[in-house]
Write a protein that holds these residues in place. Sequence first.
Motif, PDB file in Angstrom:
ATOM      1  N   SER A  58       5.600  -2.659  -3.279  1.00  0.00           N
ATOM      2  CA  SER A  58       6.496  -3.430  -2.421  1.00  0.00           C
ATOM      3  C   SER A  58       7.939  -2.943  -2.551  1.00  0.00           C
ATOM      4  CB  SER A  58       6.407  -4.912  -2.778  1.00  0.00           C
ATOM      5  OG  SER A  58       7.162  -5.693  -1.875  1.00  0.00           O
ATOM      6  N   LYS A  59       8.364  -2.654  -3.771  1.00  0.00           N
ATOM      7  CA  LYS A  59       9.733  -2.165  -3.982  1.00  0.00           C
ATOM      8  C   LYS A  59       9.925  -0.792  -3.345  1.00  0.00           C
ATOM      9  CE  LYS A  59      10.548  -4.768  -8.239  1.00  0.00           C
ATOM     10  NZ  LYS A  59      10.668  -4.699  -9.721  1.00  0.00           N
ATOM     11  N   ALA A  60       8.881   0.030  -3.396  1.00  0.00           N
ATOM     12  CA  ALA A  60       8.968   1.337  -2.737  1.00  0.00           C
ATOM     13  C   ALA A  60       9.160   1.153  -1.235  1.00  0.00           C
ATOM     14  CB  ALA A  60       7.702   2.150  -3.012  1.00  0.00           C
ATOM     15  N   GLY A  61       8.439   0.198  -0.660  1.00  0.00           N
ATOM     16  CA  GLY A  61       8.593  -0.080   0.761  1.00  0.00           C
ATOM     17  C   GLY A  61       9.972  -0.596   1.104  1.00  0.00           C
ATOM     18  N   GLU A  62      10.516  -1.429   0.235  1.00  0.00           N
ATOM     19  CA  GLU A  62      11.857  -1.965   0.474  1.00  0.00           C
ATOM     20  C   GLU A  62      12.921  -0.875   0.423  1.00  0.00           C
ATOM     21  OE1 GLU A  62      12.148  -4.959  -2.476  1.00  0.00           O
ATOM     22  OE2 GLU A  62      10.797  -6.360  -1.442  1.00  0.00           O
ATOM     23  N   ARG A  63      12.616   0.216  -0.297  1.00  0.00           N
ATOM     24  CA  ARG A  63      13.558   1.345  -0.344  1.00  0.00           C
ATOM     25  C   ARG A  63      13.374   2.282   0.852  1.00  0.00           C
ATOM     26  NH1 ARG A  63      11.836   1.541  -5.720  1.00  0.00           N
ATOM     27  NH2 ARG A  63      10.899   3.603  -5.485  1.00  0.00           N
ATOM     28  N   GLY A  64      12.474   1.910   1.752  1.00  0.00           N
ATOM     29  CA  GLY A  64      12.286   2.713   2.956  1.00  0.00           C
ATOM     30  C   GLY A  64      11.206   3.764   2.847  1.00  0.00           C
ATOM     31  N   LEU A  65      10.425   3.753   1.765  1.00  0.00           N
ATOM     32  CA  LEU A  65       9.357   4.736   1.605  1.00  0.00           C
ATOM     33  C   LEU A  65       8.079   4.223   2.258  1.00  0.00           C
ATOM     34  CD1 LEU A  65       9.901   5.676  -2.155  1.00  0.00           C
ATOM     35  CD2 LEU A  65      10.762   6.873  -0.136  1.00  0.00           C
ATOM     36  N   PRO A  66       7.259   5.119   2.812  1.00  0.00           N
ATOM     37  CA  PRO A  66       5.976   4.682   3.375  1.00  0.00           C
ATOM     38  C   PRO A  66       5.049   4.198   2.265  1.00  0.00           C
ATOM     39  CG  PRO A  66       6.160   7.083   3.420  1.00  0.00           C
ATOM     40  CD  PRO A  66       7.491   6.563   2.992  1.00  0.00           C
ATOM     41  N   THR A  67       4.368   3.106   2.515  1.00  0.00           N
ATOM     42  CA  THR A  67       3.545   2.488   1.467  1.00  0.00           C
ATOM     43  C   THR A  67       2.046   2.694   1.663  1.00  0.00           C
ATOM     44  OG1 THR A  67       3.558   0.398   2.702  1.00  0.00           O
ATOM     45  CG2 THR A  67       5.256   0.699   1.022  1.00  0.00           C
ATOM     46  N   GLU A  68       1.644   3.215   2.804  1.00  0.00           N
ATOM     47  CA  GLU A  68       0.210   3.325   3.087  1.00  0.00           C
ATOM     48  C   GLU A  68      -0.515   4.165   2.040  1.00  0.00           C
ATOM     49  OE1 GLU A  68      -2.836   4.963   6.568  1.00  0.00           O
ATOM     50  OE2 GLU A  68      -0.671   5.124   6.822  1.00  0.00           O
ATOM     51  N   SER A  69       0.079   5.304   1.677  1.00  0.00           N
ATOM     52  CA  SER A  69      -0.576   6.179   0.709  1.00  0.00           C
ATOM     53  C   SER A  69      -0.682   5.508  -0.658  1.00  0.00           C
ATOM     54  CB  SER A  69       0.192   7.498   0.584  1.00  0.00           C
ATOM     55  OG  SER A  69       1.521   7.271   0.150  1.00  0.00           O
ATOM     56  N   LEU A  70       0.338   4.745  -1.036  1.00  0.00           N
ATOM     57  CA  LEU A  70       0.313   4.053  -2.325  1.00  0.00           C
ATOM     58  C   LEU A  70      -0.756   2.960  -2.330  1.00  0.00           C
ATOM     59  CD1 LEU A  70       4.182   3.706  -2.815  1.00  0.00           C
ATOM     60  CD2 LEU A  70       2.677   5.411  -3.853  1.00  0.00           C
ATOM     61  N   LEU A  71      -0.836   2.221  -1.238  1.00  0.00           N
ATOM     62  CA  LEU A  71      -1.867   1.183  -1.136  1.00  0.00           C
ATOM     63  C   LEU A  71      -3.266   1.792  -1.179  1.00  0.00           C
ATOM     64  CD1 LEU A  71      -0.508  -1.313   1.549  1.00  0.00           C
ATOM     65  CD2 LEU A  71      -1.018  -1.810  -0.843  1.00  0.00           C
ATOM     66  N   ASN A  72      -3.440   2.891  -0.466  1.00  0.00           N
ATOM     67  CA  ASN A  72      -4.752   3.537  -0.455  1.00  0.00           C
ATOM     68  C   ASN A  72      -5.143   4.026  -1.849  1.00  0.00           C
ATOM     69  OD1 ASN A  72      -5.204   3.117   2.252  1.00  0.00           O
ATOM     70  ND2 ASN A  72      -4.413   5.103   2.889  1.00  0.00           N
ATOM     71  N   LYS A  73      -4.162   4.518  -2.600  1.00  0.00           N
ATOM     72  CA  LYS A  73      -4.461   4.970  -3.961  1.00  0.00           C
ATOM     73  C   LYS A  73      -4.837   3.786  -4.849  1.00  0.00           C
ATOM     74  CE  LYS A  73      -4.359   8.560  -5.002  1.00  0.00           C
ATOM     75  NZ  LYS A  73      -5.447   9.579  -5.100  1.00  0.00           N
ATOM     76  N   MET A  74      -4.177   2.655  -4.655  1.00  0.00           N
ATOM     77  CA  MET A  74      -4.552   1.448  -5.393  1.00  0.00           C
ATOM     78  C   MET A  74      -5.979   1.036  -5.063  1.00  0.00           C
ATOM     79  SD  MET A  74      -1.426  -1.291  -5.573  1.00  0.00           S
ATOM     80  CE  MET A  74      -2.544  -2.440  -6.376  1.00  0.00           C
ATOM     81  N   ARG A  75      -6.294   1.021  -3.770  1.00  0.00           N
ATOM     82  CA  ARG A  75      -7.652   0.637  -3.350  1.00  0.00           C
ATOM     83  C   ARG A  75      -8.686   1.580  -3.958  1.00  0.00           C
ATOM     84  NH1 ARG A  75      -5.022   0.441   1.915  1.00  0.00           N
ATOM     85  NH2 ARG A  75      -4.510  -1.724   2.449  1.00  0.00           N
ATOM     86  N   GLU A  76      -8.377   2.867  -3.916  1.00  0.00           N
ATOM     87  CA  GLU A  76      -9.302   3.862  -4.460  1.00  0.00           C
ATOM     88  C   GLU A  76      -9.555   3.615  -5.947  1.00  0.00           C
ATOM     89  OE1 GLU A  76      -9.262   8.561  -5.738  1.00  0.00           O
ATOM     90  OE2 GLU A  76      -7.794   7.848  -4.277  1.00  0.00           O
ATOM     91  N   GLY A  77      -8.467   3.421  -6.695  1.00  0.00           N
ATOM     92  CA  GLY A  77      -8.610   3.227  -8.130  1.00  0.00           C
ATOM     93  C   GLY A  77      -9.372   1.967  -8.477  1.00  0.00           C
ATOM     94  N   LEU A  78      -9.020   0.864  -7.823  1.00  0.00           N
ATOM     95  CA  LEU A  78      -9.696  -0.401  -8.119  1.00  0.00           C
ATOM     96  C   LEU A  78     -11.166  -0.349  -7.719  1.00  0.00           C
ATOM     97  CD1 LEU A  78      -6.902  -2.899  -7.007  1.00  0.00           C
ATOM     98  CD2 LEU A  78      -7.624  -2.394  -9.348  1.00  0.00           C
ATOM     99  N   ALA A  79     -11.451   0.268  -6.574  1.00  0.00           N
ATOM    100  CA  ALA A  79     -12.842   0.362  -6.122  1.00  0.00           C
ATOM    101  C   ALA A  79     -13.686   1.185  -7.088  1.00  0.00           C
ATOM    102  CB  ALA A  79     -12.894   0.970  -4.726  1.00  0.00           C
ATOM    103  N   LYS A  80     -13.057   2.151  -7.759  1.00  0.00           N
ATOM    104  CA  LYS A  80     -13.774   2.977  -8.734  1.00  0.00           C
ATOM    105  C   LYS A  80     -13.849   2.317 -10.109  1.00  0.00           C
ATOM    106  CE  LYS A  80     -12.784   7.567  -6.798  1.00  0.00           C
ATOM    107  NZ  LYS A  80     -12.083   8.858  -7.038  1.00  0.00           N
ATOM    108  N   GLY A  81     -13.212   1.157 -10.248  1.00  0.00           N
ATOM    109  CA  GLY A  81     -13.228   0.482 -11.534  1.00  0.00           C
ATOM    110  C   GLY A  81     -12.215   1.013 -12.526  1.00  0.00           C
TER     111      GLY A  81
END
Length: 307
Positions: A58-81
């Motif tokens: 969220s803080k990265a997004g507030e600084r104007g950075l795209p967050t989609e790639s970060l969210l996708n990496k979170m999803r990937e990691g959590l889905a893999k356990g």
Amino acid sequence: MRKRIDIEMGVLSLMVVLTATSVWAEPLSIQDREAITRLGSAQGRSENEITPLLDHVSKAGERGLPTESLLNKMREGLAKGVEPKRIDPVLRQMTSRLESAHEVLEEAKGRGISEGNRQRAVETMAEALARGATVDEVRELSRLSQEGRHKATQEELAAGAKSLAVMKEGRIPSKDGAALVGEGMKQGYRSSELLDLSREVKRRGSDFEEGRASLKALREQVSRGERSDRLFKDDDRSGSGGGDRSERGGRGDRGGREDREDGSRDRSERQDRSGGGDRSDRLERPEKLDRAERPERSDHSGSGRER
């Protein structure tokens, strides 16, 4: 009266700045937070473990950075356990690359590169930096691109940087690769054309390295306005520039493998804008790590006890 006008202009300027900041800011939505939290919960992770990761994104997004790639990496990691504490450094590294990409693109914008699709430009530039492009090389591409009549965009500059990184993977010298990519940008090559050009050059890397093909001649073709889909037509029909059949076959096999690898990489980029393509961004399943650390049994009985 003059003082009142000055005050009104100052207020208007402040509103413009604040509006621009809010346009670029991309804080996480409640829906994104809830979806990630549910995914973590399904893997046995508490909300307290997930919240710091969400706050970072969220803080990265507030600084104007795209967050989609970060969210996708979170999803990937959590889905893999993967444990959240192991996801955190990966997100930080990706964020650092996105920040570097943003900075170099803003610098280029100040030197006359037009904006274009900002989010895609930042993500592509971050990947270019991860694959080996340097800030100095990006500056050189920016300079070269402005020598022509075509006004390059940030997205094209990012694609050019990624193209140069791909060529370097094929052992093309940085100076020669930058000159070729810069010429393509001057001639108005689209982002997709620059990337196609880089893949073909990488596939023929050994030909350029061993003198069977010439980067200078290729650059001259580009300078005459030939498009990327026409540059290698004759080579493909003639068997890629000389040598005996076995050599051509070997190069063709290597080229085919490299094309498949690049194609696979690009498909994964479209599905998951990871912000980088190196091994340090990958999140392996915990069982893979456990398997590597597990001691071998002392016998083959399955019990591990001595008889």
